[in-house]
Design a protein around this motif. Structure first.
Motif, PDB file in Angstrom:
ATOM      1  N   TYR A  40     -53.607 -76.397  17.661  1.00  0.00           N
ATOM      2  CA  TYR A  40     -55.490 -76.118  16.818  1.00  0.00           C
ATOM      3  C   TYR A  40     -55.071 -75.152  16.210  1.00  0.00           C
ATOM      4  CZ  TYR A  40     -59.972 -74.680  17.140  1.00  0.00           C
ATOM      5  OH  TYR A  40     -61.194 -74.323  16.753  1.00  0.00           O
ATOM      6  N   ASN A  41     -56.224 -75.705  15.545  1.00  0.00           N
ATOM      7  CA  ASN A  41     -55.768 -74.429  14.323  1.00  0.00           C
ATOM      8  C   ASN A  41     -57.759 -74.267  13.978  1.00  0.00           C
ATOM      9  OD1 ASN A  41     -56.663 -72.950  11.816  1.00  0.00           O
ATOM     10  ND2 ASN A  41     -54.952 -74.402  10.881  1.00  0.00           N
ATOM     11  N   SER A  42     -57.823 -72.845  15.126  1.00  0.00           N
ATOM     12  CA  SER A  42     -58.984 -71.455  14.867  1.00  0.00           C
ATOM     13  C   SER A  42     -59.286 -71.481  13.027  1.00  0.00           C
ATOM     14  CB  SER A  42     -58.514 -70.688  15.502  1.00  0.00           C
ATOM     15  OG  SER A  42     -58.424 -69.708  15.207  1.00  0.00           O
ATOM     16  N   ASN A  43     -58.491 -71.525  12.594  1.00  0.00           N
ATOM     17  CA  ASN A  43     -59.417 -70.504  11.204  1.00  0.00           C
ATOM     18  C   ASN A  43     -59.777 -72.077  10.824  1.00  0.00           C
ATOM     19  OD1 ASN A  43     -58.221 -68.549  11.482  1.00  0.00           O
ATOM     20  ND2 ASN A  43     -56.614 -68.632  10.897  1.00  0.00           N
ATOM     21  N   THR A  44     -59.937 -73.526  10.290  1.00  0.00           N
ATOM     22  CA  THR A  44     -59.806 -74.780  10.275  1.00  0.00           C
ATOM     23  C   THR A  44     -60.996 -75.329  11.023  1.00  0.00           C
ATOM     24  OG1 THR A  44     -58.123 -76.361  10.309  1.00  0.00           O
ATOM     25  CG2 THR A  44     -58.678 -74.294   7.873  1.00  0.00           C
ATOM     26  N   HIS A  45     -61.011 -75.007  12.750  1.00  0.00           N
ATOM     27  CA  HIS A  45     -61.559 -76.083  13.381  1.00  0.00           C
ATOM     28  C   HIS A  45     -60.947 -77.134  13.452  1.00  0.00           C
ATOM     29  CE1 HIS A  45     -63.626 -72.295  14.386  1.00  0.00           C
ATOM     30  NE2 HIS A  45     -64.561 -72.318  13.339  1.00  0.00           N
ATOM     31  N   ASP A  46     -60.059 -77.272  13.567  1.00  0.00           N
ATOM     32  CA  ASP A  46     -59.015 -78.566  13.493  1.00  0.00           C
ATOM     33  C   ASP A  46     -57.531 -79.156  14.304  1.00  0.00           C
ATOM     34  OD1 ASP A  46     -58.586 -81.144  12.295  1.00  0.00           O
ATOM     35  OD2 ASP A  46     -56.351 -80.037  11.659  1.00  0.00           O
ATOM     36  N   HIS A  47     -57.620 -80.395  14.961  1.00  0.00           N
ATOM     37  CA  HIS A  47     -57.240 -79.878  15.885  1.00  0.00           C
ATOM     38  C   HIS A  47     -56.296 -81.081  15.661  1.00  0.00           C
ATOM     39  CE1 HIS A  47     -59.638 -78.446  19.594  1.00  0.00           C
ATOM     40  NE2 HIS A  47     -58.562 -78.877  19.847  1.00  0.00           N
ATOM     41  N   LEU A  48     -55.091 -80.882  15.963  1.00  0.00           N
ATOM     42  CA  LEU A  48     -54.120 -82.385  15.547  1.00  0.00           C
ATOM     43  C   LEU A  48     -52.908 -82.804  16.456  1.00  0.00           C
ATOM     44  CD1 LEU A  48     -51.475 -81.868  12.428  1.00  0.00           C
ATOM     45  CD2 LEU A  48     -51.154 -82.292  14.637  1.00  0.00           C
ATOM     46  N   PHE A  49     -53.464 -83.979  16.161  1.00  0.00           N
ATOM     47  CA  PHE A  49     -52.205 -84.714  17.491  1.00  0.00           C
ATOM     48  C   PHE A  49     -50.709 -85.091  16.961  1.00  0.00           C
ATOM     49  CE2 PHE A  49     -56.436 -84.243  19.713  1.00  0.00           C
ATOM     50  CZ  PHE A  49     -56.339 -83.603  20.335  1.00  0.00           C
TER      51      PHE A  49
ATOM     52  N   ASN B  19     -59.249 -83.410   3.312  1.00  0.00           N
ATOM     53  CA  ASN B  19     -59.546 -81.702   2.672  1.00  0.00           C
ATOM     54  C   ASN B  19     -60.813 -81.390   3.194  1.00  0.00           C
ATOM     55  OD1 ASN B  19     -56.184 -81.051   2.060  1.00  0.00           O
ATOM     56  ND2 ASN B  19     -57.323 -82.214  -0.078  1.00  0.00           N
ATOM     57  N   GLY B  20     -60.825 -80.465   3.718  1.00  0.00           N
ATOM     58  CA  GLY B  20     -61.830 -79.595   4.084  1.00  0.00           C
ATOM     59  C   GLY B  20     -63.324 -79.974   5.784  1.00  0.00           C
ATOM     60  N   THR B  21     -62.240 -81.384   6.119  1.00  0.00           N
ATOM     61  CA  THR B  21     -63.019 -82.396   6.947  1.00  0.00           C
ATOM     62  C   THR B  21     -61.806 -81.763   8.368  1.00  0.00           C
ATOM     63  OG1 THR B  21     -64.233 -83.704   5.614  1.00  0.00           O
ATOM     64  CG2 THR B  21     -63.910 -83.962   8.366  1.00  0.00           C
ATOM     65  N   GLY B  22     -60.385 -82.270   8.117  1.00  0.00           N
ATOM     66  CA  GLY B  22     -59.415 -81.830   9.152  1.00  0.00           C
ATOM     67  C   GLY B  22     -59.144 -83.657   9.669  1.00  0.00           C
ATOM     68  N   HIS B  23     -58.786 -83.510  10.531  1.00  0.00           N
ATOM     69  CA  HIS B  23     -58.136 -85.074  10.983  1.00  0.00           C
ATOM     70  C   HIS B  23     -59.163 -85.654  12.014  1.00  0.00           C
ATOM     71  CE1 HIS B  23     -54.158 -82.359  10.492  1.00  0.00           C
ATOM     72  NE2 HIS B  23     -53.680 -83.907  10.211  1.00  0.00           N
ATOM     73  N   LEU B  24     -58.729 -86.967  11.403  1.00  0.00           N
ATOM     74  CA  LEU B  24     -59.217 -88.089  12.348  1.00  0.00           C
ATOM     75  C   LEU B  24     -58.314 -88.704  13.201  1.00  0.00           C
ATOM     76  CD1 LEU B  24     -61.869 -90.065  12.639  1.00  0.00           C
ATOM     77  CD2 LEU B  24     -61.302 -90.955  10.385  1.00  0.00           C
ATOM     78  N   TYR B  25     -58.666 -89.603  14.190  1.00  0.00           N
ATOM     79  CA  TYR B  25     -57.978 -90.682  14.823  1.00  0.00           C
ATOM     80  C   TYR B  25     -59.115 -91.196  15.537  1.00  0.00           C
ATOM     81  CZ  TYR B  25     -55.303 -85.883  15.069  1.00  0.00           C
ATOM     82  OH  TYR B  25     -55.007 -84.786  14.809  1.00  0.00           O
ATOM     83  N   THR B  26     -58.396 -92.340  15.355  1.00  0.00           N
ATOM     84  CA  THR B  26     -59.389 -93.567  14.940  1.00  0.00           C
ATOM     85  C   THR B  26     -58.805 -95.107  16.079  1.00  0.00           C
ATOM     86  OG1 THR B  26     -61.029 -94.643  14.254  1.00  0.00           O
ATOM     87  CG2 THR B  26     -59.452 -94.348  12.644  1.00  0.00           C
ATOM     88  N   ILE B  27     -59.132 -95.589  15.842  1.00  0.00           N
ATOM     89  CA  ILE B  27     -58.365 -97.482  16.876  1.00  0.00           C
ATOM     90  C   ILE B  27     -59.182 -97.780  15.624  1.00  0.00           C
ATOM     91  CG2 ILE B  27     -57.984 -96.234  19.435  1.00  0.00           C
ATOM     92  CD1 ILE B  27     -60.423 -98.299  19.777  1.00  0.00           C
ATOM     93  N   ASN B  28     -60.352 -98.064  14.334  1.00  0.00           N
ATOM     94  CA  ASN B  28     -60.379 -98.401  13.532  1.00  0.00           C
ATOM     95  C   ASN B  28     -59.485 -97.646  11.948  1.00  0.00           C
ATOM     96  OD1 ASN B  28     -61.917-100.171  11.347  1.00  0.00           O
ATOM     97  ND2 ASN B  28     -63.776 -99.877  12.806  1.00  0.00           N
ATOM     98  N   PHE B  29     -59.338 -98.620  11.505  1.00  0.00           N
ATOM     99  CA  PHE B  29     -58.600 -98.615  10.570  1.00  0.00           C
ATOM    100  C   PHE B  29     -59.443 -98.313   9.166  1.00  0.00           C
ATOM    101  CE2 PHE B  29     -55.937 -98.772   5.939  1.00  0.00           C
ATOM    102  CZ  PHE B  29     -55.096 -97.742   6.068  1.00  0.00           C
ATOM    103  N   ASP B  30     -60.519 -99.037   9.090  1.00  0.00           N
ATOM    104  CA  ASP B  30     -61.763 -99.447   8.312  1.00  0.00           C
ATOM    105  C   ASP B  30     -62.306 -97.816   8.133  1.00  0.00           C
ATOM    106  OD1 ASP B  30     -60.570-101.699   7.272  1.00  0.00           O
ATOM    107  OD2 ASP B  30     -62.230-102.794   7.736  1.00  0.00           O
TER     108      ASP B  30
END
Length: 222
Positions: A186-195, A59-70
């Motif tokens: 894409y959410n233009s209000n929160t500047h968040d890309h969701l895949f 919340n407040g940051t958005g989504h993260l996509y990573t190949i490093n679970f940690d």
């Protein structure tokens, strides 16, 4: 040989189209969560070994996509599941699997994974890593010298290779018949890309929860 579907470079940015999918939500399987993991952008798997792209949210940051679970777990993100699995990026002089790269927007906190980084080429922050002699940012055809100090997008590394191919012989993009799409919103209000790997998670092309449909981001390798 698998049948290929070719589409015009005119539509490269959005890769519009709906791949066949009956999923209703992002997969949340955990059996590979702690295996075949990569540290940062340095992939430790072999060329023939796949590894997951993990999806996290805060919340407040958005989504993260990573190949490093940690990376997600240690930075206060909530784990949402495995987006897809990919293989290490490998080049071929005749037909090249397009590379998935990750970017961070230092102005609004958005994170983007894309096979078409030229869409942000005019707003890339100065790239200073000179670990290779190539004039290009790794995984792209964007010149390091074209980046600028007032650019917003910061290069964060290579995620892996997609199931989309660039054919140099005829300048077309293709993907294997039946390859599953990864959908981009894409959410233009929160500047968040969701895949997502489910076309129905956000009501398909209609979008939902403030997110608008951008099209197919890339295809899985099959």
């Amino acid at each position: 040989m698998k049948k290929k579907i070719a589409y015009s470079l005119t539509y490269l940015l959005l890769l519009i189209g709906i791949s066949c999918s009956n999923d209703e939500s992002l997969t949340t399987k955990d059996n590979q969560k702690n295996s075949k993991t990569a540290k940062g952008s340095q992939i430790t798997s072999s060329v023939n070994s796949s590894y997951p792209i993990y999806r996290f949210f805060k919340n407040g940051t958005g989504h993260l996509y990573t190949i490093n679970f940690d990376e997600g777990q240690n930075n206060g993100y909530t784990y949402e599941g495995i987006l897809t699995e990919v293989y290490p990026a490998v080049d071929n002089s005749v037909m090249t699997a397009l590379t998935i790269t990750r970017w961070f927007n230092k102005n609004n906190g958005d994170r983007l994974i894309t096979i078409t980084p030229n869409e942000i080429a005019n707003d890339i922050f100065t790239y200073t890593n000179t670990d290779t002699n190539s004039p290009y940012i790794p995984g792209t055809k964007i010149l390091k010298s074209s980046t600028k100090s007032n650019g917003g997008w910061v290069y964060e590394g290579i995620i892996g290779r997609s199931g989309d191919f660039y054919n140099y012989s005829n300048n077309t993009i293709s993907f294997n018949f039946g390859a599953k799409g990864i959908y981009r919103y894409y959410n233009s209000n929160t500047h968040d890309h969701l895949f997502t790997n489910s076309f129905y998670e956000l009501s398909g092309a209609e979008g939902a929860s403030g997110y608008s449909y951008d099209g197919v981001a890339f295809h899985e390798e099959n």
